[in-house]
Design a protein around this motif. Sequence first.
Motif, PDB file in Angstrom:
ATOM      1  N   GLY A  10     -64.268  16.634   5.816  1.00 56.38           N
ATOM      2  CA  GLY A  10     -63.847  17.561   4.781  1.00 56.38           C
ATOM      3  C   GLY A  10     -62.435  18.067   5.031  1.00 56.38           C
ATOM      4  N   GLU A  11     -61.884  18.675   4.026  1.00 58.57           N
ATOM      5  CA  GLU A  11     -60.571  19.309   4.154  1.00 58.57           C
ATOM      6  C   GLU A  11     -60.611  20.309   5.311  1.00 58.57           C
ATOM      7  OE1 GLU A  11     -57.640  21.786   1.102  1.00 58.57           O
ATOM      8  OE2 GLU A  11     -59.628  21.127   0.499  1.00 58.57           O
ATOM      9  N   TYR A  12     -59.653  20.203   6.227  1.00 60.96           N
ATOM     10  CA  TYR A  12     -59.580  20.992   7.451  1.00 60.96           C
ATOM     11  C   TYR A  12     -60.707  20.661   8.430  1.00 60.96           C
ATOM     12  CZ  TYR A  12     -56.211  23.866   4.914  1.00 60.96           C
ATOM     13  OH  TYR A  12     -55.129  24.305   4.197  1.00 60.96           O
ATOM     14  N   GLY A  13     -61.482  19.598   8.174  1.00 63.14           N
ATOM     15  CA  GLY A  13     -62.546  19.169   9.073  1.00 63.14           C
ATOM     16  C   GLY A  13     -62.030  18.202  10.124  1.00 63.14           C
ATOM     17  N   SER A  14     -62.917  17.777  11.032  1.00 58.81           N
ATOM     18  CA  SER A  14     -62.524  16.868  12.095  1.00 58.81           C
ATOM     19  C   SER A  14     -63.647  15.876  12.365  1.00 58.81           C
ATOM     20  CB  SER A  14     -62.173  17.643  13.375  1.00 58.81           C
ATOM     21  OG  SER A  14     -63.313  18.338  13.861  1.00 58.81           O
ATOM     22  N   ALA A  15     -63.297  14.787  13.046  1.00 54.27           N
ATOM     23  CA  ALA A  15     -64.266  13.752  13.404  1.00 54.27           C
ATOM     24  C   ALA A  15     -63.813  13.102  14.697  1.00 54.27           C
ATOM     25  CB  ALA A  15     -64.374  12.715  12.294  1.00 54.27           C
ATOM     26  N   LEU A  16     -64.804  12.658  15.508  1.00 52.15           N
ATOM     27  CA  LEU A  16     -64.532  11.935  16.743  1.00 52.15           C
ATOM     28  C   LEU A  16     -64.662  10.445  16.467  1.00 52.15           C
ATOM     29  CD1 LEU A  16     -66.424  14.120  19.386  1.00 52.15           C
ATOM     30  CD2 LEU A  16     -63.952  13.864  19.132  1.00 52.15           C
ATOM     31  N   LEU A  17     -63.644   9.686  16.830  1.00 57.49           N
ATOM     32  CA  LEU A  17     -63.630   8.241  16.625  1.00 57.49           C
ATOM     33  C   LEU A  17     -63.603   7.544  17.970  1.00 57.49           C
ATOM     34  CD1 LEU A  17     -60.947   8.040  13.782  1.00 57.49           C
ATOM     35  CD2 LEU A  17     -63.430   8.135  13.528  1.00 57.49           C
ATOM     36  N   ARG A  18     -64.356   6.452  18.062  1.00 62.18           N
ATOM     37  CA  ARG A  18     -64.338   5.657  19.287  1.00 62.18           C
ATOM     38  C   ARG A  18     -63.057   4.826  19.364  1.00 62.18           C
ATOM     39  NH1 ARG A  18     -69.081   4.643  16.859  1.00 62.18           N
ATOM     40  NH2 ARG A  18     -68.421   2.500  16.403  1.00 62.18           N
ATOM     41  N   ASP A  19     -62.702   4.416  20.566  1.00 62.53           N
ATOM     42  CA  ASP A  19     -61.518   3.568  20.740  1.00 62.53           C
ATOM     43  C   ASP A  19     -61.626   2.301  19.910  1.00 62.53           C
ATOM     44  OD1 ASP A  19     -59.580   4.776  22.353  1.00 62.53           O
ATOM     45  OD2 ASP A  19     -60.768   4.439  24.151  1.00 62.53           O
ATOM     46  N   SER A  20     -62.833   1.776  19.793  1.00 60.26           N
ATOM     47  CA  SER A  20     -63.034   0.515  19.079  1.00 60.26           C
ATOM     48  C   SER A  20     -62.871   0.661  17.573  1.00 60.26           C
ATOM     49  CB  SER A  20     -64.427  -0.039  19.387  1.00 60.26           C
ATOM     50  OG  SER A  20     -65.434   0.890  18.991  1.00 60.26           O
ATOM     51  N   GLN A  21     -62.852   1.895  17.056  1.00 62.92           N
ATOM     52  CA  GLN A  21     -62.746   2.103  15.609  1.00 62.92           C
ATOM     53  C   GLN A  21     -61.308   2.090  15.118  1.00 62.92           C
ATOM     54  OE1 GLN A  21     -65.537   5.686  15.612  1.00 62.92           O
ATOM     55  NE2 GLN A  21     -66.102   4.699  13.681  1.00 62.92           N
ATOM     56  N   LEU A  22     -60.344   2.248  16.022  1.00 62.62           N
ATOM     57  CA  LEU A  22     -58.934   2.280  15.635  1.00 62.62           C
ATOM     58  C   LEU A  22     -58.174   1.178  16.349  1.00 62.62           C
ATOM     59  CD1 LEU A  22     -58.049   6.108  15.674  1.00 62.62           C
ATOM     60  CD2 LEU A  22     -58.679   4.689  13.723  1.00 62.62           C
ATOM     61  N   THR A  23     -57.400   0.433  15.589  1.00 58.79           N
ATOM     62  CA  THR A  23     -56.509  -0.558  16.177  1.00 58.79           C
ATOM     63  C   THR A  23     -55.164   0.099  16.490  1.00 58.79           C
ATOM     64  OG1 THR A  23     -55.603  -1.232  14.042  1.00 58.79           O
ATOM     65  CG2 THR A  23     -57.619  -2.343  14.781  1.00 58.79           C
ATOM     66  N   PRO A  24     -54.322  -0.540  17.309  1.00 54.06           N
ATOM     67  CA  PRO A  24     -52.984   0.033  17.545  1.00 54.06           C
ATOM     68  C   PRO A  24     -52.203   0.275  16.263  1.00 54.06           C
ATOM     69  CG  PRO A  24     -53.452  -1.686  19.143  1.00 54.06           C
ATOM     70  CD  PRO A  24     -54.582  -1.712  18.155  1.00 54.06           C
ATOM     71  N   ARG A  25     -52.368  -0.625  15.268  1.00 50.81           N
ATOM     72  CA  ARG A  25     -51.676  -0.410  13.992  1.00 50.81           C
ATOM     73  C   ARG A  25     -52.212   0.831  13.294  1.00 50.81           C
ATOM     74  NH1 ARG A  25     -51.159  -3.448   8.432  1.00 50.81           N
ATOM     75  NH2 ARG A  25     -53.417  -3.621   8.536  1.00 50.81           N
ATOM     76  N   ASP A  26     -53.531   1.059  13.364  1.00 47.27           N
ATOM     77  CA  ASP A  26     -54.107   2.266  12.772  1.00 47.27           C
ATOM     78  C   ASP A  26     -53.530   3.518  13.430  1.00 47.27           C
ATOM     79  OD1 ASP A  26     -55.688   0.732  11.129  1.00 47.27           O
ATOM     80  OD2 ASP A  26     -57.452   0.835  12.433  1.00 47.27           O
ATOM     81  N   VAL A  27     -53.426   3.492  14.763  1.00 49.39           N
ATOM     82  CA  VAL A  27     -52.901   4.655  15.484  1.00 49.39           C
ATOM     83  C   VAL A  27     -51.470   4.951  15.038  1.00 49.39           C
ATOM     84  CG1 VAL A  27     -52.268   5.559  17.754  1.00 49.39           C
ATOM     85  CG2 VAL A  27     -54.430   4.327  17.460  1.00 49.39           C
ATOM     86  N   ASN A  28     -50.668   3.908  14.869  1.00 56.70           N
ATOM     87  CA  ASN A  28     -49.288   4.110  14.426  1.00 56.70           C
ATOM     88  C   ASN A  28     -49.239   4.728  13.038  1.00 56.70           C
ATOM     89  OD1 ASN A  28     -48.230   3.067  16.786  1.00 56.70           O
ATOM     90  ND2 ASN A  28     -48.094   0.986  15.996  1.00 56.70           N
ATOM     91  N   ARG A  29     -50.118   4.263  12.138  1.00 51.81           N
ATOM     92  CA  ARG A  29     -50.119   4.815  10.782  1.00 51.81           C
ATOM     93  C   ARG A  29     -50.580   6.266  10.776  1.00 51.81           C
ATOM     94  NH1 ARG A  29     -52.998   0.289   7.094  1.00 51.81           N
ATOM     95  NH2 ARG A  29     -54.338   0.048   8.915  1.00 51.81           N
ATOM     96  N   LEU A  30     -51.599   6.571  11.588  1.00 51.40           N
ATOM     97  CA  LEU A  30     -52.068   7.944  11.654  1.00 51.40           C
ATOM     98  C   LEU A  30     -51.028   8.855  12.302  1.00 51.40           C
ATOM     99  CD1 LEU A  30     -55.798   7.313  12.636  1.00 51.40           C
ATOM    100  CD2 LEU A  30     -54.932   8.057  10.411  1.00 51.40           C
ATOM    101  N   ARG A  31     -50.300   8.328  13.288  1.00 48.05           N
ATOM    102  CA  ARG A  31     -49.224   9.115  13.894  1.00 48.05           C
ATOM    103  C   ARG A  31     -48.131   9.424  12.871  1.00 48.05           C
ATOM    104  NH1 ARG A  31     -51.067  11.434  18.501  1.00 48.05           N
ATOM    105  NH2 ARG A  31     -51.586   9.928  20.140  1.00 48.05           N
TER     106      ARG A  31
END
Length: 418
Positions: A10-31
């Motif tokens: 949700g808006e202002y919510g949070s979630a825990l993601l496993r290492d396997s759920q994000l690729t290096p490209r995903d991390v760059n986009r989220l950064r």
Amino acid sequence: MPDRSEVRIGEYGSALLRDSQLTPRDVNRLRALQAHGRLSLEQTPTGWRLKAGATVGLLVLDRIRLVMQPKFAIPGDRLMGWLAYALGAPAPLPVTSRHWATGPEGYADLVAAALLEQCQQLLREGLRRDYVSRQNLEPVLRGRLDVAAQTTLRYGQLDKLHVRTFDRETDIWDNRVLGTALQVACALTTSPDLARDLHTVADAFPNATPPEAALRALDRTRYTRLNARYRAAHTWARLLLRGGGVTDVLTDHGTAADGLLLAMPALWEAVVRRLVTDAAGDHGGHAVAGGGAAGITVRGDLGIVSAFRPDVLLSLPDRDPTVRTLLPVDAKYKRYDHHGVSAADVHQLLTYSAGYTPSDDRRAVIVHPRTGGHSYRVLQVDSPRGRLGDVHVLGIDTHTHPQQATAWLGSVLPLTNG
């Protein structure tokens, strides 16, 4: 499209993601989105903690589909209505019967439906045609002979002629940008029915152009009586093509991601600008520019000159019909229905009132979203030397239709004008 697991926060919510759920490209986009203040990403011993800010929408990453749902002030089934109001575009018909949670696409699904509806209407009316220059090799003379090409490429042969023609065609930018937006919408939805309709309509438009070129073309577009009917379709196309971030009302430059994100503070500012301008019009008022020579500027400090600009500066008639007064209005996407106005916002509004209103009647207006009915209260700011000013705090019920909120605001606005 590969299967992706879905993560909803949700808006202002949070979630825990496993290492396997994000690729290096995903991390760059989220950064990159983090750098623009859209969300925060923090590494943990077992993966990543993703926290949403005041941003809602859909982000398609390599391994997950991230859906950020509105939970603060504008409910999902009303979000598209307020967005359409802010953009001055018609809302899609499915909004009246669909809710945010009816499918994994959420907000992106509804925007795609809005684009689809407008494109279908354009097809029913007939796509616009305009003269397009072509260079062709023809067996007979048609149009204008390209003498240079004929002499250098055909060497005196006359069985084929290099000609330049001008024909009325649908392969123009007004149509091509919509073909591009329809293809982008297809990639964002997992609804089979919507995807099928988007593909069908996309086939009826000219060959799509790259999204970057389409956006540049939309930024250059000027509307006349010839293409005015394209304005609504282009509005939804622009929103889809901006992708994973927000400029002007909805997108930040420099963020490349597959998705559709909406910054709620930017949306609320656009809503308030239209709300107060429409409401003021019923009382003989209108919005005026608050920048340039009319702005509040700070000079003499280190660095560049800074400025204070209210979101809306209204010019309203006074008790004396020959006199007009200015009223600064600021949009605040904050829970001012649950807690008091912050000291920083009081200081900001007092600066606006000192810069634009008479010394004997300092006043300014805050407009914030809320639920459970509209609200109105006045903050009196006093000092040992007397009244510094009044801050009128207006709460707009976002569960209502924008037109109802405009009517209520029109009834309250005269009270804020002394």
